[in-house]
Design an enzyme around this catalytic site. Structure first.
Site, PDB file in Angstrom:
ATOM      1  N   HIS A  70       4.961  10.545  -1.617  1.00 26.71           N
ATOM      2  CA  HIS A  70       6.030   9.752  -0.857  1.00 26.71           C
ATOM      3  C   HIS A  70       6.827   8.578  -1.696  1.00 26.71           C
ATOM      4  CE1 HIS A  70       4.752  10.857   3.607  1.00 26.71           C
ATOM      5  NE2 HIS A  70       5.586  11.820   3.001  1.00 26.71           N
ATOM      6  N   ASP A  72       7.687   5.599  -1.130  1.00 24.52           N
ATOM      7  CA  ASP A  72       7.418   4.309  -1.103  1.00 24.52           C
ATOM      8  C   ASP A  72       5.803   4.148  -1.851  1.00 24.52           C
ATOM      9  OD1 ASP A  72       5.971   5.636   1.033  1.00 24.52           O
ATOM     10  OD2 ASP A  72       5.775   3.968   2.385  1.00 24.52           O
ATOM     11  N   HIS A  73       5.336   5.167  -2.282  1.00 21.15           N
ATOM     12  CA  HIS A  73       4.026   5.006  -3.169  1.00 21.15           C
ATOM     13  C   HIS A  73       4.421   5.601  -4.529  1.00 21.15           C
ATOM     14  CE1 HIS A  73       1.388   4.225   0.267  1.00 21.15           C
ATOM     15  NE2 HIS A  73       2.206   5.029   0.975  1.00 21.15           N
ATOM     16  N   HIS A 157      -3.126  13.208   5.531  1.00 18.94           N
ATOM     17  CA  HIS A 157      -1.532  12.604   5.386  1.00 18.94           C
ATOM     18  C   HIS A 157      -0.412  13.282   4.921  1.00 18.94           C
ATOM     19  CE1 HIS A 157       1.441   9.338   5.358  1.00 18.94           C
ATOM     20  NE2 HIS A 157       1.428   9.485   4.285  1.00 18.94           N
ATOM     21  N   ASP A 178      -2.454   6.190   1.763  1.00 19.00           N
ATOM     22  CA  ASP A 178      -2.078   6.713   3.524  1.00 19.00           C
ATOM     23  C   ASP A 178      -2.997   7.674   3.554  1.00 19.00           C
ATOM     24  OD1 ASP A 178      -0.153   4.756   3.259  1.00 19.00           O
ATOM     25  OD2 ASP A 178       1.498   6.136   3.411  1.00 19.00           O
ATOM     26  N   GLU A 203      -4.976   1.204   4.066  1.00 17.34           N
ATOM     27  CA  GLU A 203      -3.714   0.920   4.795  1.00 17.34           C
ATOM     28  C   GLU A 203      -3.947   0.812   6.272  1.00 17.34           C
ATOM     29  OE1 GLU A 203      -1.722   3.392   6.827  1.00 17.34           O
ATOM     30  OE2 GLU A 203      -2.761   5.405   6.368  1.00 17.34           O
ATOM     31  N   HIS A 414      -0.337  -2.465   3.773  1.00 15.95           N
ATOM     32  CA  HIS A 414       0.342  -1.320   4.113  1.00 15.95           C
ATOM     33  C   HIS A 414       0.450  -1.364   5.853  1.00 15.95           C
ATOM     34  CE1 HIS A 414       2.594   2.399   4.936  1.00 15.95           C
ATOM     35  NE2 HIS A 414       2.782   2.497   3.579  1.00 15.95           N
TER      36      HIS A 414
END
Lengths: 600, 825
Positions: A70, A72-73, A157, A178, A203, A414
């Site tokens: 993802h 955001d990672h 995830h 996550d 997280e 997170h």
């Protein structure tokens, strides 16, 4: 004092770009390198200037670890490696390595398409960045260098998501990325062994939520889609290239099959084949059910879902379309939305988060008259639904993972500050461990007690064994020796060997003590009384009365003398060596009690 | 301010101070602040506040909230907002009258509230103050409010961001104070700086004398930034006052905060204010160089060598420090005593360097990587020291690479220990190869070239070389092949290259078959660059065609990895342009060539990934531009075929590349576009080979207009933008077309216009079909292409980015926040 230091540059008390710096036993590791999609300028990337202050980045950082694909990672990774200048290794799992460039490329295309941005990474940069990646397998211990090792665990995830254990000597940190503790339609549940790390960085997106049954949400979703197509409407589902889209595809495919529906489902941008390819390639990363049935039928080979052509959007009649990007801010999904928005029979289902400024965000916040380019106003009459399918662990799941790993302390990232605070208290109460929740830029420092390996000389060990005391793993025992620190090594040897090795001469160390006794007799007589008393008390020791009047017991020497001030008193001078310290102390204590009365 | 924004603002301010409401997206407040900054930069803040009293109300309300109702985010925002307004002096006075600023930034304000524990609040407080301190009144306010003391303690804040912001503000105050003094002639006496600046200097002085390293570091960092940013003559006065304290730090063993001290000395040395040679500064730097550990001294040495003005003796000392680790490596591994000259000068710090190199593996690796990177950075600079010991450096790098791959067998005990530390070390290998590549420039010692080629070949060949090492090795090889100047009087590729190439191609063959896609791709990139430069060289052609490399490259067009397929496409395009894709005397040459066009068209039509398709479109454009034989055979057929495929492509970059192809084609048939600037030198006009009406007829037959019009309404902006430019070019070129009649049938034009309108509305509909040039031109002239070009240049998100949209979104979100639980992926 050895310590572990953790500084979030992102994801500290927020759900933005994850980027956490960990310093463990002199090694520096960056966990995730994410991007914030809510900004269009440099604020979208973590502020790396705080680490570039420490000299050259590649010398400072030992490695970067990416937990999953993802953005955001991993979204800032090409920027970090190709524009900021990090040239060291980047670790991620094989599926993440395969899918990450697709998403980065997808995002780059949208960013350039929409904004015509100049300060953004190029395709070539994404490729060059991916060439620095070292892919790891689950449960494989990877040596980053002689001291630093990492190990990946399954995180659920999304496909390829992993938790990572970072270990230097006996010190370790686990970073969850996550994760999801309950299996879903295509992935399994996160799992980690009882690795008892010094610190678990977890997280906490759903820190206070016990999520409602997933089945309910799925039923709801299917019901809404079904009702819309039944009344002849069109359903638009804006998604990002890979990830949640596949979960929804399986859901619809199964439902269509069961209900024998004929309404077409389309997936835009040719991603179905790509997704299909990766899910086939990494079938071992999916859940048991998919793996089991794979031989008879590949879940990702969809019968009902077909590739979308731009001309289809104008076709009359119902249909379901998955289109990118997921926030309705450019490209195909926005184009289809504009066509269908005016008809109340249609529906758009937003399955994820949308940043401010996007059409997705506007319609989710209830705005129904949107100003588009050229002052055109688009009236949204179609139905707008929000349906979250994100796969994070809820509060129960997080507690479960803490219980599984048994860390010495926990650090939350997170998540939102308020929710974290609640969970922090819960963790501290239940597990009796410290729990931290640093904000971005705040450093948490944890002292550690590293075990230092010490080599023992064979001679010393043999001497111990000669006394009949065999070493036992479960019964720790005291062992005397001399610790030598040489060439960054620790060794325990006998004092004789230490002297020999270091070329030192032996020095005698004697302790002395004065014992005052009230006695008027002469010194010689006094010494004789001491001799008799000790002879009768210490039967196992060699007690001698020497010609000069002094008394010896092993290395201990006792002499009697007159008191300089008090003629009615005598002083016993006791001295002993370091080796006989125990006996010396015992004798002093014994003499302090006084001598037995002699029969008159 | 926009009236609509003024209308929305009161409601938003009310929401912000309402403890029951929460602002959803944390980026919103940031964007709101950005907007206020733009507004205040463009006009009067005072007027803004007077016209929008809700803004002052917002600030007052924040101060009146109960402690439990204060939202840290809104408070932080308000502090920064107040600072933004108070940056203008009249607005500052206005806010002061209401005691608002004292309330927000004074000791009784947030500084003493419970929310102060939240880093965002502390950060907002500092940033607000920083915006505010732009004028003398601001400086006085800072001194009177007691904020300076708070800033001193915030320098050691638990948050990096807060600590750094506090230091920055102190620097800002110092710089502002010194700028204010710039008019008078600087003198250390009669110091009349603002009280707060004096306080800061006193604090820095006290910190420099402190026993706590952290305090020394903070003081040094403040000074470093101050001297780096402010070049007022007063900085010299400040340095004169502080330099004895700084020099005193060198007395301690170990030197406290050595890293920060290095930064400070370099910052002072770089400042133009000190260009008039400060002997004491150079002495301090020289002392520092001699007493720091090799790892700490490296950055100082590099920084010193990069200075524009610096005494030669100091430069020599710095260069010796930089070279020392490599000298030690050479000594430790040399069979014979070390070479004379430079090495003798470096004996002084030798033992310390040897100790570092031998103390542990990580210390050795760290020092070598740093040294190699520093030298790599230094070599191409104009300040690069002369004489540059090229031979010594090349020998050192070669031996380091040999130590890494295990092929060196030093006899000394130090050498053996180095061997143990460096064997298989990828980090050092990469650093050494990076530097080796750089060393290709300015090489004059030809005798070492075979040695360099040998180690490069070994690295490329070694099964132990990791993909990242191989990539660096390919890059270094490319540098050595292309950059090395040939000996005087030498023709062709020089004496060594042909021999090397014969050995290189078998290695390249092996690497093209590597199981790692990274390696296959790097090998292809290497081949593309090399053939682009050397495609015409007989030795290169011979060696390449004698190998299996062209065949293997062809096979890689079907590689499972899309990156590799794309690179193979580019390489094959390059080889084909040079006539290198098969043995030139092979009878099947033309079939192979035809096969390649077919293969590339196949990739363009069926490949599931964008990269290979984009690569094919680029190769075709290049072929057309360079009149590649296969294209020239039937250019119209070729362009039409490619366009047909490209127009269906889902990847907008492929479609955009298709427009590029059309652009090249049109330039060849209609002539270059007119220069946009009237003063530009006009290129000689290409006379179209055929009369314009015929050309237009051909364009219509090729369906170029259909493609361009469709692209004009593409959902992806860059495509539409390119199509718009293309159509403008076409319109300009056809404007004086006298040979064409007015369209006979106006209904045709109307039908075309109707279709275009439908396309613009987003419908796909039917193609335009076969059109008459007259109809197309009439449609073209009736369109407002300039207007469209302007709209497209604005970017499609100018509406979303507007403040009005932001305010609407923030207000709308409040209502539905509870419904949609914050989510992320």
């Amino acid at each position: 004092m050895p310590e572990i230091k953790v500084t979030p540059l992102g994801a500290g008390q927020d759900v933005g770009r994850s980027c956490i710096l960990v310093s463990i036993a002199g090694k520096n590791v960056m966990l995730d390198c994410g991007m914030h999609m809510g900004f269009n300028d440099d604020r979208r990337f973590p502020d790396f200037s705080y680490i570039t202050q420490n000299g050259r980045l590649t010398d400072f950082l030992d490695c970067v670890i990416i937990s999953h694909f993802h953005l955001d990672h991993c979204g800032a990774l090409p920027y970090f490696s190709e524009m900021v200048g990090y040239d060291g290794p980047i670790y991620m799992t094989h599926p993440t390595q395969a899918i990450c460039p697709i998403l980065l490329e997808d995002y780059r295309k949208i960013a350039v398409d929409k904004k015509g941005e100049a300060n953004f990474f190029t395709s070539q940069m994404i490729k060059d960045c991916m060439k620095k990646v070292v892919a790891v397998h689950l449960h494989q211990t990877v040596q980053v260098d002689d001291e630093l090792e990492i190990k990946a665990y399954y995180a659920g995830h999304v496909l390829g998501a992993a938790m990572f254990q970072i270990k230097v000597g006996s010190e370790s940190v686990v970073y969850t990325g996550d994760y999801n503790m309950t299996p879903d339609r295509h992935l399994g549940a996160a799992w980690i062994d009882k690795c008892r790390p010094n610190l678990l960085i977890t997280e906490s997106t759903y820190a206070t939520t016990i999520r409602d049954s997933k089945r309910c949400r799925e039923r709801d979703f299917l019901k809404k889609v079904h009702e819309t197509v039944e009344r002849g409407g069109k359903v638009l589902i804006p998604v990002f290239a890979l990830g949640r889209a596949q979960e929804l595809c399986i859901l619809l495919e199964t439902f269509w099959e069961r209900m024998n529906l004929k309404v077409p489902i389309y997936f835009s941008t040719g991603l179905t084949e790509k997704a299909n390819h990766y899910y086939k390639l990494f079938i071992t990363w999916t859940n048991q059910k998919i793996r089991k049935t794979f031989v008879q039928r590949n879940m990702f080979e969809f019968k009902h879902i077909k590739a979308f052509d731009r001309a289809f959007a104008d076709n009359p009649g119902p249909m379901v379309v998955f289109a990118t990007p997921g926030m309705l801010h450019a490209g195909q999904s926005l184009q289809i939305f504009r066509k269908w928005a005016g008809n109340e029979k249609n529906m758009v289902i937003m399955p994820g988060y949308c940043v401010q400024g996007t059409v997705g965000h506007k319609i989710l916040s209830g705005q129904r008259k949107l100003e588009m380019e050229g002052r055109q106003v688009l009236e949204v009459k179609m139905q707008v639904e929000y349906m979250s399918f994100s796969a994070h662990a809820d509060a129960k799941g997080i507690m479960q993972l803490v219980g599984q790993a048994e860390p010495e302390s926990v650090l939350l990232v997170h998540g939102e500050a308020k929710k974290m605070e609640f969970l922090r208290q819960k963790i501290e109460q239940e597990f009796r461990v410290s729990c931290y929740m640093p904000a971005n830029g705040e450093t948490v420092t944890l002292p550690t007690n590293p075990s230092i390996p010490v080599g023992i000389s064979l001679g010393l060990l043999k001497r111990e064994m000669a006394q009949g005391l065999l070493p036992e793993a479960k019964k720790p025992r005291l062992l005397h020796g001399t610790l030598i620190m040489k060439d960054s090594n620790f060794r325990l040897v006998s004092s004789e060997q230490a002297l020999k090795e270091l070329g030192l001469a032996e020095h005698q160390l004697r302790f002395t003590c004065r014992v005052h006794l009230q006695d008027t007799r002469k010194e010689q007589e006094m010494a004789l009384r001491v001799y008799s008393h000790l002879k009768s008390t210490l039967k196992d020791h060699c007690v001698q009365h020497l010609p000069d009047g002094s008394v010896t017991v092993e290395s201990i020497l006792i002499q009697a003398a007159a008191h300089s001030e008090d003629p009615g008193a005598k002083v016993l001078l006791v001295s002993w060596t370091y080796q006989d310290e125990e006996l010396g102390s015992f004798l002093t204590a014994l003499l302090k009690k006084g001598l037995p009365q002699t029969p008159s | 301010m926009d009236p609509e924004c003024s209308r929305l603002l009161p409601a938003l301010c009310a929401v912000l101070v309402d403890p029951r409401q929460a602002v959803a997206d944390d980026t919103c407040l940031e964007k709101l602040l950005d907007w206020f900054r733009t507004v205040t930069e463009a006009g009067s803040s005072l007027l803004l506040l007077q016209e929008n009293p809700c803004l002052v109300d917002l600030l007052s309300h924040v101060l009146d909230l109960k402690p439990q109702d204060v939202s840290p985010r809104v408070l932080s925002f308000s502090l920064r907002l107040a600072g933004t307004f108070a940056a203008q002096e009249d607005c500052f006075e206005y806010l002061q009258q209401g005691k608002l600023l004292l309330g927000l930034f004074g000791e009784a304000g947030p500084l003493s509230w419970a929310v102060w524990s939240v880093p965002t609040v502390r950060s907002g407080w500092i940033q607000g103050l920083k915006s505010l301190v732009q004028h003398p009144s601001g400086l006085h306010f800072l001194g009177d409010s007691g904020a300076v003391d708070a800033l001193f303690s915030l320098q050691g804040d638990s948050s990096l961001f807060v600590a750094s912001a506090a230091s920055q503000l102190l620097v800002h105050v110092l710089a502002l104070s010194m700028q204010g003094k710039a008019k008078g002639s600087p003198s250390p006496k009669g110091n009349a700086w603002p009280a707060c600046a004096q306080k800061i200097v006193a604090h820095v002085e006290a910190s420099l004398c402190s026993a706590a390293v952290l305090q020394v570091t903070q003081a040094l960092n403040v000074l470093t930034t101050t001297f780096g940013r402010c070049h007022s003559p007063w900085t010299e006065v400040l340095w004169g006052q502080l330099s004895p304290l700084v020099a005193h730090l060198l007395e301690s063993d170990p030197i406290p905060a050595a890293h920060s001290l290095v930064d400070l000395l370099l910052s002072v040395a770089r400042s133009p204010v000190f260009a008039s040679a400060d002997c004491a500064l150079w002495e301090t730097m020289a002392r520092m160089l001699s007493c720091l550990s090799p790892t700490q001294a490296g950055p100082l040495a590099l920084g010193t060598l990069k200075l524009q003005h610096c005494p030669q003796a100091l430069r020599s000392q710095a260069f010796a420090v930089l070279l020392q680790p490599l000298v030690c490596i050479l000594r430790a591994t040399a069979q014979a005593p070390g070479p004379p000259g430079l090495l003798d000068e470096t004996v002084e710090g030798d033992s310390m360097t040897v100790d570092t190199l031998l103390s542990s593996k990580s210390a050795c690796v760290g020092l070598l990587c740093q040294t190699l990177a520093h030298l790599e950075e230094l070599q191409p600079l104009p300040q690069c020291p002369l004489p540059w010991p090229q031979t010594l450096l090349m020998e050192a790098v070669v031996i380091i690479l040999r130590l890494c791959d295990g092929s060196a067998a030093p006899s000394s005990s130090e050498g053996r220990r180095l061997c143990g530390a460096l064997a298989g070390c990828v980090r050092v290998q990469r650093a050494a190869l990076g530097f080796l590549g750089m060393l290709s420039q300015g090489t004059s010692s030809w005798e070492l070239v075979p040695q360099v080629f040998a180690i490069l070949l070994e690295t490329l060949e070694s099964p132990a070389s990791s993909p990242t090492v191989l990539k660096k090795a390919f890059q270094a090889t490319l540098h050595w092949l292309l950059d090395t100047p040939k000996p005087p009087g030498c023709l062709g590729l020089g004496p060594h290259a042909p021999l090397f190439l014969r050995e290189l191609f078998p290695v390249l063959q092996k690497r093209l078959c590597s199981p790692c896609w990274e390696v296959r791709d790097s090998a292809l990139e290497f081949l593309t660059h090399l053939s682009a430069c050397w495609g015409g060289e007989a030795d290169f052609r011979e060696a390449l065609l004698a190998s299996e490399v062209p065949k293997l490259t062809w096979q890689l067009l079907r590689d499972p990895e899309s990156y590799v397929r794309a690179s193979a496409v580019t390489t094959m395009g390059q080889l084909s342009s040079q006539g290198l894709q098969a043995a030139s005397n092979s009878p099947g040459h033309s079939e192979v060539q035809q096969g390649l066009v077919g293969e590339l068209l196949h990739i363009l039509s069926v490949d599931s990934e964008g990269f290979p398709r984009r690569a094919v479109a680029r190769v075709f454009t290049e072929w057309l531009r360079n009149s590649h034989a296969d294209v020239a055979r039937d250019t119209e057929w070729f362009v039409a075929t490619v366009l047909q495929m490209v127009s269906q492509d889902l990847d907008w970059e492929v479609r955009a590349q298709g427009l590029e192809l059309v652009q090249v084609f049109l330039a060849q048939t209609l002539g270059q576009p007119n220069p946009p600037c009237p003063y530009a030198v006009a290129l000689p006009k290409v006379t179209p080979p055929s009369p314009l009406p015929e050309v237009l007829q051909t364009l219509c037959q090729m369906q170029i207009f259909d493609f361009a019009f469709r692209a004009l309404f593409d959902c992806d902006r860059p495509v539409a933008q390119k199509a718009c430019d293309l159509l403008l070019f076409l319109r300009d070129k056809t404007a004086p077309c006298s040979g064409l009649q007015e369209p006979g049938n106006s209904s045709d034009v109307a039908s075309v216009e109707a279709t275009l309108e439908r396309w613009q509305a987003g419908e796909q509909g039917q193609p335009l079909g076969s059109l008459e040039p007259e109809v197309v031109l009439a449609a073209l002239r009736s369109m407002d292409l300039e207007g469209l070009q302007g709209r497209l240049a604005e970017s499609s998100d100018h509406v979303e980015k507007s403040p009005q949209s932001l305010l609407q979104d923030m207000l709308a979100t409040v209502a539905v926040l509870e419904e949609n639980v914050a989510d992320c992926y």
